[in-house]
Design a protein around this motif. Structure first.
Motif, PDB file in Angstrom:
ATOM      1  N   TYR A 134       0.862  -1.186   0.000  1.00  0.00           N
ATOM      2  CA  TYR A 134       0.000   0.000   0.000  1.00  0.00           C
ATOM      3  C   TYR A 134       0.899   1.236   0.000  1.00  0.00           C
ATOM      4  CZ  TYR A 134      -3.917  -3.055   0.681  1.00  0.00           C
ATOM      5  OH  TYR A 134      -4.871  -4.036   0.500  1.00  0.00           O
ATOM      6  N   LEU A 135       0.774   2.000  -1.059  1.00  0.00           N
ATOM      7  CA  LEU A 135       1.605   3.180  -1.247  1.00  0.00           C
ATOM      8  C   LEU A 135       0.804   4.442  -0.988  1.00  0.00           C
ATOM      9  CD1 LEU A 135       3.411   2.047  -4.492  1.00  0.00           C
ATOM     10  CD2 LEU A 135       4.554   2.555  -2.338  1.00  0.00           C
ATOM     11  N   CYS A 136       1.418   5.354  -0.271  1.00  0.00           N
ATOM     12  CA  CYS A 136       0.824   6.654  -0.019  1.00  0.00           C
ATOM     13  C   CYS A 136       1.618   7.687  -0.823  1.00  0.00           C
ATOM     14  CB  CYS A 136       0.902   6.973   1.475  1.00  0.00           C
ATOM     15  SG  CYS A 136       0.389   8.632   1.922  1.00  0.00           S
ATOM     16  N   ALA A 137       0.929   8.690  -1.317  1.00  0.00           N
ATOM     17  CA  ALA A 137       1.579   9.776  -2.047  1.00  0.00           C
ATOM     18  C   ALA A 137       1.007  11.099  -1.565  1.00  0.00           C
ATOM     19  CB  ALA A 137       1.376   9.628  -3.548  1.00  0.00           C
ATOM     20  N   SER A 138       1.765  12.160  -1.757  1.00  0.00           N
ATOM     21  CA  SER A 138       1.251  13.486  -1.404  1.00  0.00           C
ATOM     22  C   SER A 138       1.586  14.487  -2.502  1.00  0.00           C
ATOM     23  CB  SER A 138       1.803  13.957  -0.060  1.00  0.00           C
ATOM     24  OG  SER A 138       3.174  14.337  -0.143  1.00  0.00           O
ATOM     25  N   SER A 139       0.853  15.593  -2.493  1.00  0.00           N
ATOM     26  CA  SER A 139       1.106  16.658  -3.464  1.00  0.00           C
ATOM     27  C   SER A 139       0.533  17.964  -2.929  1.00  0.00           C
ATOM     28  CB  SER A 139       0.464  16.327  -4.818  1.00  0.00           C
ATOM     29  OG  SER A 139      -0.935  16.511  -4.758  1.00  0.00           O
ATOM     30  N   PHE A 140       0.954  19.052  -3.570  1.00  0.00           N
ATOM     31  CA  PHE A 140       0.275  20.319  -3.351  1.00  0.00           C
ATOM     32  C   PHE A 140      -1.081  20.225  -4.041  1.00  0.00           C
ATOM     33  CE2 PHE A 140       3.623  22.668  -1.485  1.00  0.00           C
ATOM     34  CZ  PHE A 140       4.811  22.326  -2.131  1.00  0.00           C
ATOM     35  N   ASN A 141      -2.022  20.988  -3.589  1.00  0.00           N
ATOM     36  CA  ASN A 141      -3.286  21.083  -4.300  1.00  0.00           C
ATOM     37  C   ASN A 141      -3.274  22.413  -5.034  1.00  0.00           C
ATOM     38  OD1 ASN A 141      -5.829  21.229  -5.325  1.00  0.00           O
ATOM     39  ND2 ASN A 141      -6.864  20.737  -3.421  1.00  0.00           N
ATOM     40  N   THR A 142      -2.840  22.375  -6.298  1.00  0.00           N
ATOM     41  CA  THR A 142      -2.660  23.607  -7.054  1.00  0.00           C
ATOM     42  C   THR A 142      -3.924  23.951  -7.823  1.00  0.00           C
ATOM     43  OG1 THR A 142      -1.683  22.287  -8.820  1.00  0.00           O
ATOM     44  CG2 THR A 142      -0.183  23.305  -7.254  1.00  0.00           C
ATOM     45  N   GLY A 143      -4.945  24.292  -7.101  1.00  0.00           N
ATOM     46  CA  GLY A 143      -6.195  24.714  -7.728  1.00  0.00           C
ATOM     47  C   GLY A 143      -6.867  23.601  -8.509  1.00  0.00           C
ATOM     48  N   GLY A 144      -6.747  22.397  -8.052  1.00  0.00           N
ATOM     49  CA  GLY A 144      -7.410  21.283  -8.730  1.00  0.00           C
ATOM     50  C   GLY A 144      -6.520  20.576  -9.724  1.00  0.00           C
ATOM     51  N   SER A 145      -5.303  21.017  -9.846  1.00  0.00           N
ATOM     52  CA  SER A 145      -4.417  20.377 -10.812  1.00  0.00           C
ATOM     53  C   SER A 145      -3.229  19.779 -10.064  1.00  0.00           C
ATOM     54  CB  SER A 145      -3.957  21.403 -11.847  1.00  0.00           C
ATOM     55  OG  SER A 145      -3.109  20.798 -12.785  1.00  0.00           O
ATOM     56  N   ASN A 146      -3.464  18.648  -9.435  1.00  0.00           N
ATOM     57  CA  ASN A 146      -2.427  18.031  -8.597  1.00  0.00           C
ATOM     58  C   ASN A 146      -1.543  17.166  -9.458  1.00  0.00           C
ATOM     59  OD1 ASN A 146      -4.124  19.154  -6.773  1.00  0.00           O
ATOM     60  ND2 ASN A 146      -4.938  17.237  -6.023  1.00  0.00           N
ATOM     61  N   GLU A 147      -0.639  17.789 -10.169  1.00  0.00           N
ATOM     62  CA  GLU A 147       0.035  17.064 -11.231  1.00  0.00           C
ATOM     63  C   GLU A 147       1.352  16.426 -10.868  1.00  0.00           C
ATOM     64  OE1 GLU A 147      -0.075  20.210 -10.841  1.00  0.00           O
ATOM     65  OE2 GLU A 147       1.731  21.201 -11.487  1.00  0.00           O
ATOM     66  N   LYS A 148       1.798  16.555  -9.622  1.00  0.00           N
ATOM     67  CA  LYS A 148       3.069  15.925  -9.275  1.00  0.00           C
ATOM     68  C   LYS A 148       2.924  15.241  -7.925  1.00  0.00           C
ATOM     69  CE  LYS A 148       6.872  18.018 -10.625  1.00  0.00           C
ATOM     70  NZ  LYS A 148       8.072  18.890 -10.668  1.00  0.00           N
ATOM     71  N   LEU A 149       2.869  13.929  -7.952  1.00  0.00           N
ATOM     72  CA  LEU A 149       2.712  13.140  -6.744  1.00  0.00           C
ATOM     73  C   LEU A 149       4.050  12.564  -6.319  1.00  0.00           C
ATOM     74  CD1 LEU A 149      -0.254  13.279  -7.810  1.00  0.00           C
ATOM     75  CD2 LEU A 149      -0.551  10.978  -6.895  1.00  0.00           C
ATOM     76  N   PHE A 150       4.318  12.622  -5.028  1.00  0.00           N
ATOM     77  CA  PHE A 150       5.526  12.050  -4.447  1.00  0.00           C
ATOM     78  C   PHE A 150       5.108  10.909  -3.523  1.00  0.00           C
ATOM     79  CE2 PHE A 150       8.551  15.129  -5.974  1.00  0.00           C
ATOM     80  CZ  PHE A 150       7.781  16.242  -6.212  1.00  0.00           C
ATOM     81  N   PHE A 151       5.750   9.765  -3.709  1.00  0.00           N
ATOM     82  CA  PHE A 151       5.340   8.553  -3.019  1.00  0.00           C
ATOM     83  C   PHE A 151       6.250   8.225  -1.852  1.00  0.00           C
ATOM     84  CE2 PHE A 151       2.009   6.494  -5.548  1.00  0.00           C
ATOM     85  CZ  PHE A 151       2.029   7.280  -6.695  1.00  0.00           C
ATOM     86  N   GLY A 152       5.689   7.485  -0.897  1.00  0.00           N
ATOM     87  CA  GLY A 152       6.461   6.880   0.170  1.00  0.00           C
ATOM     88  C   GLY A 152       6.937   5.498  -0.243  1.00  0.00           C
ATOM     89  N   SER A 153       7.525   4.782   0.712  1.00  0.00           N
ATOM     90  CA  SER A 153       8.075   3.444   0.424  1.00  0.00           C
ATOM     91  C   SER A 153       7.068   2.333   0.668  1.00  0.00           C
ATOM     92  CB  SER A 153       9.322   3.190   1.267  1.00  0.00           C
ATOM     93  OG  SER A 153      10.333   4.098   0.914  1.00  0.00           O
ATOM     94  N   GLY A 154       5.907   2.683   1.177  1.00  0.00           N
ATOM     95  CA  GLY A 154       4.834   1.710   1.263  1.00  0.00           C
ATOM     96  C   GLY A 154       4.788   0.904   2.546  1.00  0.00           C
ATOM     97  N   THR A 155       3.634   0.298   2.764  1.00  0.00           N
ATOM     98  CA  THR A 155       3.431  -0.685   3.833  1.00  0.00           C
ATOM     99  C   THR A 155       3.068  -2.003   3.166  1.00  0.00           C
ATOM    100  OG1 THR A 155       2.661   0.900   5.498  1.00  0.00           O
ATOM    101  CG2 THR A 155       1.953  -1.393   5.751  1.00  0.00           C
ATOM    102  N   GLN A 156       3.856  -3.019   3.454  1.00  0.00           N
ATOM    103  CA  GLN A 156       3.566  -4.354   2.915  1.00  0.00           C
ATOM    104  C   GLN A 156       2.599  -5.047   3.875  1.00  0.00           C
ATOM    105  OE1 GLN A 156       4.794  -5.808  -0.121  1.00  0.00           O
ATOM    106  NE2 GLN A 156       3.088  -7.164   0.388  1.00  0.00           N
ATOM    107  N   LEU A 157       1.373  -5.238   3.430  1.00  0.00           N
ATOM    108  CA  LEU A 157       0.361  -5.909   4.250  1.00  0.00           C
ATOM    109  C   LEU A 157       0.252  -7.364   3.809  1.00  0.00           C
ATOM    110  CD1 LEU A 157      -2.013  -5.918   6.287  1.00  0.00           C
ATOM    111  CD2 LEU A 157      -3.490  -5.164   4.399  1.00  0.00           C
ATOM    112  N   SER A 158       0.403  -8.244   4.764  1.00  0.00           N
ATOM    113  CA  SER A 158       0.237  -9.679   4.496  1.00  0.00           C
ATOM    114  C   SER A 158      -0.926 -10.181   5.329  1.00  0.00           C
ATOM    115  CB  SER A 158       1.504 -10.443   4.867  1.00  0.00           C
ATOM    116  OG  SER A 158       2.593  -9.998   4.087  1.00  0.00           O
ATOM    117  N   VAL A 159      -1.884 -10.809   4.650  1.00  0.00           N
ATOM    118  CA  VAL A 159      -3.054 -11.363   5.330  1.00  0.00           C
ATOM    119  C   VAL A 159      -2.956 -12.883   5.278  1.00  0.00           C
ATOM    120  CG1 VAL A 159      -5.562 -11.416   5.460  1.00  0.00           C
ATOM    121  CG2 VAL A 159      -4.408  -9.354   4.639  1.00  0.00           C
ATOM    122  N   LEU A 160      -2.920 -13.504   6.457  1.00  0.00           N
ATOM    123  CA  LEU A 160      -2.747 -14.958   6.531  1.00  0.00           C
ATOM    124  C   LEU A 160      -4.074 -15.659   6.827  1.00  0.00           C
ATOM    125  CD1 LEU A 160       0.551 -14.943   8.611  1.00  0.00           C
ATOM    126  CD2 LEU A 160       0.285 -14.872   6.125  1.00  0.00           C
TER     127      LEU A 160
END
Lengths: 116, 115
Positions: free
Chosen positions: B89-115
Motif C-alpha cells: 500500500y503506497l501513499c503519495a502526497s502533493s500540493f493542491n494547485t487549484g485542482g491540478s495536482n500534477e506531481k505526486l511524491f510517493f512513500g516506500s509503502g506498507t507491505q500488508l500480508s493477510v494470513l
C-alpha cells in the motif's frame, strides 16, 4: 476511460548504453499529464519525469528524456548513459488535467536490468 | 526535507482482522493519495484526501476507508481483511494547485500480508 499500456515486461541494457522504454495510452482528453516513475527494490516510487500534454517540447531531466507523440498517444522514456542504479521497475502513468480526480492511471510496468 | 513517510513498513494480519496504515505527507502538501500494488494487478488508485475531506475513491469495497487529520497526515483502514488484500500500500502526497495536482511524491509503502 483512460488506459496505459507498457508492452515490454522486461528489458536489459549494458552499463553506459542507451535504452528506450515504450508506453502508449488511450484517452479522449486533450489536456493531461504523463509521468514516468521508477520503483527500485526499496519499493519507493520515484518520479523520473513529467510531461504536460499541451507542451510540444519533450521533457528532459539529466540522462532521462521522453519522446512524446500526442497524435500517436505514445510516451517513451529514453535513458542515456545507463547506470547500475537505474535498475528498477519503470511505470508510465497518466493523469487528467481538467476535472482532476487525483487519480494516476499506471501501466503494468517494465523491469529494467542494467548489466555491468 | 523529509519525504512521504509510511508506517509500519510491514504488517501481518489474519483474515477478518482490521489493519491501520499511516502516512505523513511532505511538509506543505495538503493532498494525500492511497494506492494498492498487488501482484498481478498493478497499481490501483484507492483514495484521495485533500484538506481533510475525501475527494475521490477508486473501485474498492467500503471496508477500505480512511481519513485525513488536521496536520494532513492520513490513515487507511481496511476492515474484515481478506487474503486478496495482501499487497503493498503506497501513499503519495502533493500540493493542491487549484485542482491540478500534477506531481505526486510517493512513500516506500506498507507491505500488508493477510494470513
Amino acid at each position: 476511460a483512460q488506459t496505459v499500456t507498457q508492452s515490454q515486461p522486461e528489458m536489459s541494457v549494458q552499463e553506459a548504453e542507451t535504452v528506450t522504454l515504450s508506453c502508449t495510452y488511450d484517452t479522449s482528453e486533450n489536456n493531461y499529464y504523463l509521468f514516468w516513475y521508477k520503483q527500485p527494490p526499496s519499493r519507493q516510487m520515484i518520479l523520473v519525469i513529467r510531461q504536460e500534454a499541451y507542451k510540444q517540447q519533450n521533457a528532459t531531466e539529466n540522462r532521462f528524456s521522453v519522446n512524446f507523440q500526442k497524435a500517436a498517444k505514445s510516451f517513451s522514456l529514453k535513458i542515456s548513459d545507463s547506470q547500475l542504479g537505474d535498475t528498477a521497475m519503470y511505470f508510465c502513468a497518466f493523469m487528467k488535467h481538467t476535472g482532476n480526480t487525483g487519480k494516476l492511471i499506471f501501466g503494468q510496468g517494465t523491469t529494467l536490468q542494467v548489466k555491468p | 526535507e523529509a519525504g512521504v513517510t509510511q508506517s509500519p513498513t510491514h504488517l501481518i494480519k489474519t483474515r477478518g482482522q482490521q489493519a491501520t496504515l499511516r502516512c505523513s505527507p511532505i511538509s506543505g502538501h495538503t493532498s494525500v493519495y492511497w494506492y494498492q500494488q498487488a501482484l498481478g494487478l498493478g497499481l490501483q488508485f484507492l483514495l484521495w484526501y485533500d484538506e481533510g475531506e475525501e475527494r475521490n475513491r477508486g473501485n474498492f469495497p467500503p471496508r477500505f476507508s480512511g481519513r485525513q487529520f488536521p496536520n494532513y497526515s492520513s490513515e487507511l483502514n481496511v476492515n474484515a481483511l481478506e487474503l486478496e488484500d495482501s499487497a503493498l500500500y503506497l501513499c503519495a502526497s502533493s500540493f493542491n494547485t487549484g485542482g491540478s495536482n500534477e506531481k505526486l511524491f510517493f512513500g516506500s509503502g506498507t507491505q500488508l500480508s493477510v494470513l
